[in-house]
Design a protein around this motif. Structure first.
Motif, PDB file in Angstrom:
ATOM      1  N   TRP A 211     -25.550  54.884   9.702  1.00 47.59           N
ATOM      2  CA  TRP A 211     -24.278  55.366   9.184  1.00 47.59           C
ATOM      3  C   TRP A 211     -24.498  56.421   8.103  1.00 47.59           C
ATOM      4  CZ3 TRP A 211     -26.119  50.401   8.788  1.00 47.59           C
ATOM      5  CH2 TRP A 211     -26.500  49.973   7.512  1.00 47.59           C
ATOM      6  N   ASP A 212     -23.580  57.377   8.056  1.00 45.20           N
ATOM      7  CA  ASP A 212     -23.590  58.461   7.070  1.00 45.20           C
ATOM      8  C   ASP A 212     -22.135  58.692   6.663  1.00 45.20           C
ATOM      9  OD1 ASP A 212     -24.162  60.608   5.462  1.00 45.20           O
ATOM     10  OD2 ASP A 212     -24.391  62.040   7.108  1.00 45.20           O
ATOM     11  N   LEU A 213     -21.745  58.131   5.518  1.00 44.40           N
ATOM     12  CA  LEU A 213     -20.343  58.111   5.092  1.00 44.40           C
ATOM     13  C   LEU A 213     -20.170  58.958   3.834  1.00 44.40           C
ATOM     14  CD1 LEU A 213     -19.789  54.247   5.482  1.00 44.40           C
ATOM     15  CD2 LEU A 213     -19.517  56.025   7.230  1.00 44.40           C
ATOM     16  N   ASN A 214     -19.173  59.824   3.837  1.00 46.08           N
ATOM     17  CA  ASN A 214     -18.902  60.710   2.710  1.00 46.08           C
ATOM     18  C   ASN A 214     -17.446  60.602   2.292  1.00 46.08           C
ATOM     19  OD1 ASN A 214     -21.467  62.606   2.478  1.00 46.08           O
ATOM     20  ND2 ASN A 214     -21.041  62.330   4.663  1.00 46.08           N
TER      21      ASN A 214
ATOM     22  N   VAL B 238     -34.202  57.485  25.879  1.00 43.86           N
ATOM     23  CA  VAL B 238     -33.496  57.481  24.591  1.00 43.86           C
ATOM     24  C   VAL B 238     -31.997  57.594  24.865  1.00 43.86           C
ATOM     25  CG1 VAL B 238     -33.226  58.565  22.336  1.00 43.86           C
ATOM     26  CG2 VAL B 238     -35.446  58.655  23.497  1.00 43.86           C
ATOM     27  N   LEU B 239     -31.230  56.745  24.221  1.00 38.62           N
ATOM     28  CA  LEU B 239     -29.769  56.799  24.305  1.00 38.62           C
ATOM     29  C   LEU B 239     -29.204  56.888  22.896  1.00 38.62           C
ATOM     30  CD1 LEU B 239     -26.976  56.455  25.710  1.00 38.62           C
ATOM     31  CD2 LEU B 239     -27.287  53.981  25.434  1.00 38.62           C
ATOM     32  N   VAL B 240     -28.296  57.851  22.688  1.00 39.37           N
ATOM     33  CA  VAL B 240     -27.664  58.032  21.387  1.00 39.37           C
ATOM     34  C   VAL B 240     -26.153  58.118  21.574  1.00 39.37           C
ATOM     35  CG1 VAL B 240     -27.495  59.447  19.316  1.00 39.37           C
ATOM     36  CG2 VAL B 240     -29.676  59.300  20.535  1.00 39.37           C
ATOM     37  N   LEU B 241     -25.419  57.337  20.796  1.00 38.93           N
ATOM     38  CA  LEU B 241     -23.961  57.428  20.702  1.00 38.93           C
ATOM     39  C   LEU B 241     -23.633  57.698  19.239  1.00 38.93           C
ATOM     40  CD1 LEU B 241     -22.984  54.339  22.890  1.00 38.93           C
ATOM     41  CD2 LEU B 241     -23.095  56.738  23.619  1.00 38.93           C
ATOM     42  N   ASP B 242     -23.042  58.850  18.959  1.00 38.48           N
ATOM     43  CA  ASP B 242     -22.799  59.269  17.575  1.00 38.48           C
ATOM     44  C   ASP B 242     -21.317  59.590  17.409  1.00 38.48           C
ATOM     45  OD1 ASP B 242     -23.367  60.242  14.923  1.00 38.48           O
ATOM     46  OD2 ASP B 242     -23.167  62.272  15.735  1.00 38.48           O
ATOM     47  N   GLN B 243     -20.601  58.707  16.731  1.00 35.59           N
ATOM     48  CA  GLN B 243     -19.163  58.904  16.517  1.00 35.59           C
ATOM     49  C   GLN B 243     -18.917  59.558  15.168  1.00 35.59           C
ATOM     50  OE1 GLN B 243     -16.315  58.239  18.642  1.00 35.59           O
ATOM     51  NE2 GLN B 243     -15.607  59.652  17.056  1.00 35.59           N
ATOM     52  N   ARG B 244     -18.353  60.760  15.188  1.00 35.90           N
ATOM     53  CA  ARG B 244     -17.983  61.444  13.958  1.00 35.90           C
ATOM     54  C   ARG B 244     -16.509  61.224  13.670  1.00 35.90           C
ATOM     55  NH1 ARG B 244     -20.949  67.197  15.354  1.00 35.90           N
ATOM     56  NH2 ARG B 244     -23.084  66.523  14.961  1.00 35.90           N
ATOM     57  N   PHE B 245     -16.175  61.165  12.389  1.00 36.95           N
ATOM     58  CA  PHE B 245     -14.783  60.985  12.009  1.00 36.95           C
ATOM     59  C   PHE B 245     -14.555  61.600  10.637  1.00 36.95           C
ATOM     60  CE2 PHE B 245     -17.243  57.282  10.858  1.00 36.95           C
ATOM     61  CZ  PHE B 245     -16.879  56.998   9.560  1.00 36.95           C
ATOM     62  N   ARG B 246     -13.334  61.935  10.371  1.00 36.62           N
ATOM     63  CA  ARG B 246     -12.905  62.509   9.109  1.00 36.62           C
ATOM     64  C   ARG B 246     -13.704  63.778   8.748  1.00 36.62           C
ATOM     65  NH1 ARG B 246     -12.812  58.219   4.523  1.00 36.62           N
ATOM     66  NH2 ARG B 246     -14.868  59.116   4.147  1.00 36.62           N
ATOM     67  N   LYS B 247     -14.268  64.414   9.767  1.00 38.09           N
ATOM     68  CA  LYS B 247     -14.973  65.695   9.665  1.00 38.09           C
ATOM     69  C   LYS B 247     -16.276  65.660   8.874  1.00 38.09           C
ATOM     70  CE  LYS B 247     -11.198  68.899  10.512  1.00 38.09           C
ATOM     71  NZ  LYS B 247     -10.588  70.180  10.131  1.00 38.09           N
ATOM     72  N   ASN B 248     -16.555  64.573   8.176  1.00 43.15           N
ATOM     73  CA  ASN B 248     -17.775  64.592   7.361  1.00 43.15           C
ATOM     74  C   ASN B 248     -18.556  63.282   7.388  1.00 43.15           C
ATOM     75  OD1 ASN B 248     -16.129  62.944   5.820  1.00 43.15           O
ATOM     76  ND2 ASN B 248     -16.368  64.093   3.922  1.00 43.15           N
ATOM     77  N   SER B 249     -18.223  62.385   8.320  1.00 40.74           N
ATOM     78  CA  SER B 249     -18.896  61.094   8.369  1.00 40.74           C
ATOM     79  C   SER B 249     -19.232  60.734   9.810  1.00 40.74           C
ATOM     80  CB  SER B 249     -18.020  60.003   7.751  1.00 40.74           C
ATOM     81  OG  SER B 249     -17.736  60.288   6.392  1.00 40.74           O
ATOM     82  N   SER B 250     -20.195  59.825   9.974  1.00 41.93           N
ATOM     83  CA  SER B 250     -20.573  59.421  11.321  1.00 41.93           C
ATOM     84  C   SER B 250     -21.211  58.040  11.303  1.00 41.93           C
ATOM     85  CB  SER B 250     -21.547  60.432  11.939  1.00 41.93           C
ATOM     86  OG  SER B 250     -22.784  60.411  11.252  1.00 41.93           O
ATOM     87  N   ILE B 251     -21.082  57.360  12.449  1.00 42.34           N
ATOM     88  CA  ILE B 251     -21.776  56.111  12.718  1.00 42.34           C
ATOM     89  C   ILE B 251     -22.442  56.264  14.076  1.00 42.34           C
ATOM     90  CG2 ILE B 251     -21.547  53.639  13.149  1.00 42.34           C
ATOM     91  CD1 ILE B 251     -19.231  53.559  11.244  1.00 42.34           C
TER      92      ILE B 251
END
Length: 805
Positions: free
Chosen positions: A433-436, A397-410
């Motif tokens: 994606w999880d965008l707030n 399993v490989l996961v790359l999780d980029q968080r940004f603006r403290k409340n969102s991620s791709i």
């Protein structure tokens, strides 16, 4: 005077609530003894975090003076140190039930929530109870609290004449942070006064906002720390004695080693060199009459601990690793399978996880399982041959999780299973994606998944979903859609039941944010879901439900719900035949739930439910009841009984050749049946202290399906009487699991565990409805297995060993 007071309240609300609180710490060279006394003079040299604010139930209310809380933080090159004083005007009433690690029971608690990157995304939470117990978890807004994560740290709680005190030492090895010289951490403190069920935090947590981790305060003052090497060894040794009536008693000695290595301050390597899962909890098996496999919980600590990154996209079902072989042995007419393993042995496993200072989370999980053979006997010659049912296999399993603006991620996720030789391989990739919005008022989330299966013929499939919702305030809603192609298949390393459909769904809900005259909490929601078969457009599933959940002023829980399938649907899975479907009737049901306040010595859970379908005589009903009693702070027992009955249930049982029917020469046979299920469980614990506990867990399960008459599935999805079927296809499954264990955490991270376990299970076609006989039969069954085991795990810190030599 009133005007001045009013203005003061407004100023406090603005500055105390809208701004992050800041706490200063300082470096120390003095030695601090973790004894819960706070008698070192160095504690007087730093300011205290105070003025706690209620999180629940009366969100935003200041903590009363007679319950005030003061917390201080110090640090050195190895760890941070926490001193907390929790005042209480009635110290004798402080609840302090003694429970196992990661449980709270009826006890006051104090917690420290640390985010080393101050990015509002993930907390490392360390919690101490008034009974001196420990709990720790990783907290995220997406996945909640993951208590499977365990760290090694020290704490001591003591009851005083003014309340209670906690002293903690949290080593840097238990945290994640950047390598910068000047650190700024997200920080919050949490306190729950259990007898009132009042929860407070140092930095205000506004319940109108749908996030917890982003509303932390700030810790400043940590500078130029020289963190030690993070290398920990966990050697273990186990001794097992196995016995049943069909074999002689024999003993087995096992040994192994787990390694934890800090690659840097942000990334950690975990590795199992020699696995031993002998004391893992048994699965609660059921009579599974449906078209899909039973999904089991993961109970192996390596695959549950700190796996928040690997849960992204919901692509990993870790029970695939070391689960059933992927192939079933083939036999000739004169052959018989005498041994077909139910699981595959794990050779080794490792995972690397962490996050950079720029918010990039990286997770790698890899495991290797060994070759597995089935034994097949020739009934004529009595010769035994072996057939390979699972080759050497690699799971990754490989996961790359980029968080940004403290409340969102791709996130990008890839799962891959490679089996040696000409066996099936599977590969799945996903973008999630999880965008707030900046104020956390709206959310846009979704995913796109692509699967590729290398089998006899290549198979490619896709799945995608999109969801939008309002996530703050009293009134909230969400709408969404999902589409899965016919060939989407992530079952080599994940689990998925339904494909070849598209669906739309929605939700609307209301909640109170502060207590009312009758309720401490109250929320209600309505959900709607409709699923369509992708190729024909036929309705494959539909549901609408309305639910209410509440806590009254006495902290008793009440819940109820009404649910309905208002339209007939087309079930493409129950027939077990491609392009065939069963018409599922309209349905109306409901449930009620009452759970009394667990702070009371006696408490009870009651949950009745029912459903009525639009076919004559077809209905279901049942109930769960669970009384529990706490004799004192050390000893408690919980009992649970469940009963569920389905009348005139229609289910698949067989597929046969029908020479009399030219249109459908292969008849799909269903049974009209009554299905009854009984389940009894008893659990208990006796805690000598917070480090030493005896535990009891018993479960008896019995379920049977009694066929009344047989039916044939027509091309239009309807069922008609079928008179040519005479086989006995009744089903009766019963099982027993019993565990008695002793656990002693004799040093930080080190445990001795002693376990006696027995279990048995049996499946029959003949149904004997004597309930008492079912229990005694299992306990006297020749198949009843007995296991006695002793396991010792010892935590070794490389730095402690290095310093000694």
């Amino acid at each position: 005077m009133r005007k001045i007071l009013f203005i003061s309240v407004l100023l406090f609300s603005f500055f105390g609530y809208s701004q992050k609180k800041v706490l200063q710490t300082k470096f120390i060279s003095d030695n601090i003894i973790i004894d819960g006394k706070l008698d070192e003079n160095i504690w007087k040299s730093v300011p205290a975090a105070k003025d706690f604010i209620m999180f629940q139930p009366d969100n935003g209310k200041l903590i009363p003076e007679n319950k005030k809380t003061e917390v201080k933080v110090l640090y050195d090159n190895d760890a941070i140190y926490i001193a907390a004083a929790m005042y209480d005007d009635e110290p004798k009433k402080i609840l302090r039930e003694i429970v196992q690690r990661d449980n709270f029971g009826a006890s006051d608690i104090f917690g420290v929530f640390v985010n080393g990157f101050n990015d509002g995304q993930q907390d490392f939470r360390f919690i101490v109870s008034a009974s001196d117990g420990q709990a720790d978890c990783i907290g995220t807004d997406t996945n909640g609290e993951d208590y499977s994560w365990d760290a090694v740290w020290k704490s001591k709680a003591t009851i005083t004449n003014f309340g209670w005190v906690v002293e903690m030492r949290i080593p840097y090895a238990a945290l994640r942070f950047s390598g910068e010289k000047k650190q700024t951490w997200g920080l919050n403190f949490f306190r729950e006064i259990k007898r009132d069920k009042h929860k407070y935090s140092w930095n205000f947590i506004d319940s109108k906002i749908g996030t917890f981790t982003q509303q932390t305060g700030v810790l400043e003052g940590i500078e130029n720390i020289k963190t030690p090497t993070r290398l920990f060894l966990l050697p273990y040794s186990s001794f097992y004695v196995n016995a049943n009536s069909q074999q002689k008693t024999y003993g087995t000695i096992k040994g192994g080693l787990d390694i934890k290595y800090g690659i840097n301050d942000a990334f950690t390597l975990d590795a199992i060199l020699i696995p031993d899962f002998g004391q893992t909890k048994y699965d609660d098996q059921i009579l599974n009459l449906g078209p899909f496999e039973q999904q089991f919980n993961e109970n192996r600590s390596f695959f549950t601990e700190g796996t928040d990154l690997f849960s992204k996209g919901n692509l990993l079902y870790s029970r695939r690793i070391g689960g059933r072989p992927s192939n079933y042995p083939t036999t000739a007419s004169n052959e018989e399978i005498i041994d077909n393993p139910s699981s595959v042995n794990l050779i080794n496993a490792l995972k690397v996880s962490g996050r950079t200072k720029d918010g990039l989370g990286i997770g790698i999980l890899n495991a290797v399982t060994e070759k597995t053979y089935a034994s097949i006997q020739n009934n004529d010659t009595k010769e035994i041959r072996r057939e390979l049912v699972e080759p050497l296999a690699n799971y990754n399993v490989l996961v790359l999780d980029q968080r940004f603006r403290k409340n969102s991620s791709i996130s990008f996720i890839n799962t891959n299973v490679t089996r040696n030789g000409s066996f099936r391989d599977g590969n799945v990739s996903a973008l999630v994606w999880d965008l707030n919005t900046k104020k956390n008022t709206y959310n846009l989330s979704g995913n796109f998944k692509y699967s590729y299966i290398n089998d006899i013929e290549d198979k490619k499939g896709t799945a995608t979903s999109l969801n939008f919702g309002e996530t703050s305030g009293k009134y909230r809603y969400s709408i969404g859609t999902e589409i899965l192609s016919k060939d989407f298949d992530n079952n080599d390393l994940g689990i998925n039941f339904e494909t070849n459909y598209y669906a739309i769904y929605g939700n609307a809900n209301y909640r109170i944010l502060n207590p009312t005259k009758y309720f401490n909490s109250f929320n209600t929601n309505i959900n709607m879901y409709t699923q369509f078969q992708k190729e024909t457009g036929k309705i494959q599933g539909n549901n609408i439900n309305f639910n209410i959940n509440s806590n009254n002023k006495q902290n008793h829980y009440f819940g109820l719900g009404i649910n309905a399938n208002p339209i007939e649907s087309h079930d493409y899975y129950e027939p077990r035949t491609e392009n065939r479907y069963l018409i599922f009737p309209k349905r109306m049901g409901g449930w009620f739930m009452f759970s009394s306040n667990y702070n009371n010595k006696f408490a009870i859970d009651i949950n009745p439910s029912f459903a009525v379908l639009s076919e004559p005589g077809r209905n279901s009903y049942g109930f769960d009841i669970g009384p529990r009693y706490r004799f004192n702070d050390k000893f408690s027992l919980n009992y649970s009984f469940s009963f569920f009955r389905q009348n005139n249930n229609k289910g698949y049982i067989d597929s046969v050749e029908d020479d009399l029917n030219a249109i459908t020469p292969n008849a799909i046979i269903f049974a009209n049946r009554n299905v009854l299920t009984y389940s009894n469980s008893l659990s208990g614990k006796y805690s000598i202290n917070s480090k030493m506990t005896f535990n009891l867990s018993l479960r008896h399960y019995w379920s049977f399906a009694e066929n009344k008459n047989f039916l044939s599935l027509e091309q239009n999805g309807r069922l008609t009487d079928y008179m040519n079927y005479t086989e006995n296809r009744n089903s009766s499954f019963f099982s027993w699991n019993g565990d008695i264990s002793y656990s002693w955490w004799f040093a930080p991270g080190s445990e001795i565990s002693i376990l006696y376990r027995n279990n048995a299970a049996n499946f029959q076609r003949e149904i004997d409805k004597d309930f008492g006989k079912k229990v005694t039969t299992l306990l006297t069954n020749d198949q009843l297995k007995h296991v006695f085991s002793i396991s010792i795990r010892y935590f070794i810190d490389y730095n402690a060993v290095k310093n000694k030599f």
